[in-house]
Design an enzyme around this catalytic site. Structure first.
Site, PDB file in Angstrom:
ATOM      1  CE  LYS A 122      -4.059   0.731   0.835  1.00 34.80           C
ATOM      2  NZ  LYS A 122      -4.629   0.477   1.920  1.00 34.80           N
ATOM      3  CG  HIS A 123      -0.311   4.882  -0.039  1.00 33.56           C
ATOM      4  ND1 HIS A 123      -0.654   5.790  -1.152  1.00 33.56           N
ATOM      5  CD2 HIS A 123      -1.593   4.679   0.076  1.00 33.56           C
ATOM      6  CE1 HIS A 123      -1.924   6.360  -1.297  1.00 33.56           C
ATOM      7  NE2 HIS A 123      -2.608   5.516  -0.289  1.00 33.56           N
TER       8      HIS A 123
ATOM      9  CG  ASN B 246      15.107   6.830   9.379  1.00 34.65           C
ATOM     10  OD1 ASN B 246      16.044   6.708   8.629  1.00 34.65           O
ATOM     11  ND2 ASN B 246      14.926   7.888  10.079  1.00 34.65           N
TER      12      ASN B 246
ATOM     13  CG  HIS C  70      14.085   8.288   0.568  1.00 37.45           C
ATOM     14  ND1 HIS C  70      13.137   8.475   1.585  1.00 37.45           N
ATOM     15  CD2 HIS C  70      15.140   7.889   1.258  1.00 37.45           C
ATOM     16  CE1 HIS C  70      13.602   8.407   2.946  1.00 37.45           C
ATOM     17  NE2 HIS C  70      14.951   8.374   2.585  1.00 37.45           N
TER      18      HIS C  70
END
Length: 602
Positions: free
Chosen positions: A279-280, A442, A602
């Site tokens: 998810k996301h 993180n 990221h």
């Protein structure tokens, strides 16, 4: 200009020579007047030549210079040895002699070109043949030739450079300025060619090499949006997946591609079927196959079902955090069988990516959500380029892929007093470490029995990651509490509603209005699950593995982890506080490995 003071040779005219052919005629009149004032001879073509003469400046047609007519409706006018010899001539006697005597040409010192407005033509929705006709050939050829020979020739590709060039006369631009003009020129032709190639890719390619238009980007107002395979010297490269059903969106594909990498790597690291629930762009859960006890099958609402190893891997990944997995994107490392598809059929999910599907499984999945369920077949043999790139706020980021492989060897450097890691513990540490590799940083993750049981993603503080994931571990484990398992739901309460109700029962922090609604799920009001009962039950949790995507900067993460049954850890190491972190792990009797591998994502 290296050629600025050349002598008259065999009747050739003296002075500098400019070749000008522009689509954008902004500032052209003043520019050519300035060149004329400095003694330039000007060559030009078509509409540019007319505009120069209209400005009262004399110029010669390129066809006069080449002694060759423009042909094929102007398609061929500057593609001539006298033009390109004049541009590419180096400032040597040998080159000059070949240009003048063999080709009958003269040196060209300045090339001013901008290209047919191809992108504007496409943007207007012009037909294919009209767009093709607006692909400039002669212009890019001259620009590239002049840019290559920038030691002698100046190339200008945009009107904003005219004033600076005129200001440099009569000496002309220095070598640094010429180099920068050349760089701008190569950037100009590169982006032009890319625009042409991308347009043709969109017009001509099919299947995995085609451009896939998306409904929108991350949000409905972010239009247009698309994905495509990378352009390469071998042509457009295929996407790493084929759409078998449904219409994937932008975030769907971000989830799918990250999830596929996770399960592929996890399957290779463990040799077991692997699954992830995304998810996301972070995993809500991930798992490999490991047998489930009858009690856990009941907790996971899968008692009595015929489950393959692959289905169990997905069930485990979904049940790590079923609240967050609602509407997930699924990834499976192996061929999806009917057992797995039947399990997915009843879940609220957006889509799945896997390397293959059994025919019966594919039919089940294609019928899901009225045919809108997204089914992607991953190319198991696809390997991405070593370098990856992204653009953020007009800035091009490039880096080597995080291709370091996670294997048993990742766990070799055990730094605590306790050294022993069983095969089952290694499996759990690998599950956690691979899952965290594809989690927004993180991040930390807890694993037990071959599955993630808590993922803490995207926190600025590492100890907050440990706490966030730890709360998810508590919820996962407390779902096994006798009181939770004994909840009496009314007939007709749906599976997801039961899941949500159990989580709120465990959390227990409902205001009166919410609690009134919550009670409607039950045939009788449940007895409270007290803090003392929860605390006592959580003390029975042990054997949990924890992975971090970087080092622990303080011992606080170890202290928090100790309250969630953690006995095994893997982290990068390399902190100035490594000593106190290791000492903390030893105090709790934990076994910890330093991988030496930071895995920020990221």
């Amino acid at each position: 200009h290296g050629d600025a003071r050349r002598h008259d040779q065999e009747g050739l005219s003296m002075g500098l020579r400019a070749l000008i052919s522009v689509s954008d005629k902004t500032g052209l009149s003043d520019f050519v007047k300035g060149l004329h004032a400095h003694g330039f001879t000007i060559l030009s073509t078509g509409g540019t030549a007319k505009a120069i003469r209209d400005a009262g400046v004399p110029c010669s047609d390129v066809s006069e210079y080449t002694q060759s007519p423009e042909v094929m409706d102007g398609r061929v006018k500057t593609l001539h040895p006298r033009v390109h010899g004049g541009i590419l001539m180096r400032d040597t006697e040998a080159d000059r002699e070949q240009l003048t005597k063999l080709l009958g040409g003269e040196p060209i010192d300045l090339v001013v070109v901008n290209l047919y407005p191809f992108a504007a033509t496409v943007a207007k929705g012009a037909p294919f043949d009209v767009c093709i006709e607006n692909i400039d050939i002669g212009g890019p050829t001259m620009v590239r030739a002049a840019a290559k020979n920038h030691a002698r020739v100046t190339v200008l590709i945009e009107p904003s450079d005219y004033a600076g060039y005129l200001a440099s006369l009569p000496a002309g631009p220095d070598s640094k300025a010429k180099s920068m003009y050349a760089l701008k020129a190569f950037s100009h032709t590169a982006t032009y060619d890319t625009a042409v190639a991308e347009w043709m890719q969109g017009q001509l390619c099919e299947g995995r090499t085609a451009v896939q238009t998306l409904k929108y980007g991350c949000n409905p107002h972010q239009k247009p949006a698309s994905v495509r395979g990378l352009l390469s010297p071998q042509g457009p490269q295929p996407l790493p997946f084929t759409v078998l059903s449904g219409t994937p969106g932008y975030i769907n594909l971000l989830d799918a591609l990250n999830a596929w990498q996770l399960v592929r790597e996890l399957g290779e690291a463990t040799g077991l079927p692997a699954a992830a629930s995304f998810k996301h762009v972070s995993p809500a859960g991930a798992a490999v196959y490991a047998p489930l006890t009858p009690d856990m099958l009941e907790v996971y609402e899968a008692a009595g079902k015929e489950l393959s190893h692959t289905a169990i891997a997905y069930l485990r990944s979904r049940q790590a955090d079923p609240l967050c997995s609602f509407g997930d994107f699924v990834a499976i490392s192996t061929t999806v069988d009917a057992s797995t598809a039947a399990l997915l059929k009843i879940e609220v999910s957006d889509g799945i990516i896997a390397p293959g599907f059994e025919p019966e499984a594919l039919e089940i999945l294609k019928a899901k959500k009225g045919g809108k369920y997204i089914v992607l077949q991953a190319d198991a043999s696809f390997e991405p380029p070593a370098e990856e790139a992204r653009t953020i706020f007009g800035t091009d980021f490039r880096q080597q892929r995080a291709a370091a492989t996670i294997t048993d060897a990742t766990l070799n450097n055990v730094v605590t007093v306790k050294k022993e890691l069983s095969d089952a513990v290694k499996r759990d540490l690998l599950v956690a470490q691979v899952a965290i590799k594809y989690t927004q940083s993180n991040s930390v993750g807890y694993a037990k029995d071959g599955q993630m049981v808590g993922v803490g993603a995207g926190q600025q503080s590492r100890v907050d990651c440990v706490k966030l994931a730890g709360r998810k571990v508590e919820t996962w484990y407390l779902r096994q509490h006798p009181k939770v398992r004994a909840l009496k739901f009314k007939e007709g309460v749906k599976r997801q509603e039961r899941i949500n109700a159990r989580v709120r029962y465990i959390e227990g922090d409902m205001p009166p209005t919410e609690k009134a609604q919550w009670l409607l799920n039950f045939s009788a009001e449940p007895e409270e699950l007290t803090l003392a009962e929860k605390s006592a039950f959580l003390k029975t949790l042990d054997g949990v593995a924890l992975a971090s995507d970087a080092f622990f900067p303080f011992r606080d993460s170890i202290d928090v982890a100790s309250t969630r049954g953690v006995q095994y850890l893997v982290a990068a190491g390399g902190s100035v506080a490594d000593g106190e972190v290791i000492a903390a792990a030893d105090e709790y009797g934990m076994t910890m490995a330093f991988s030496g591998l930071r895995l920020f994502h990221h």
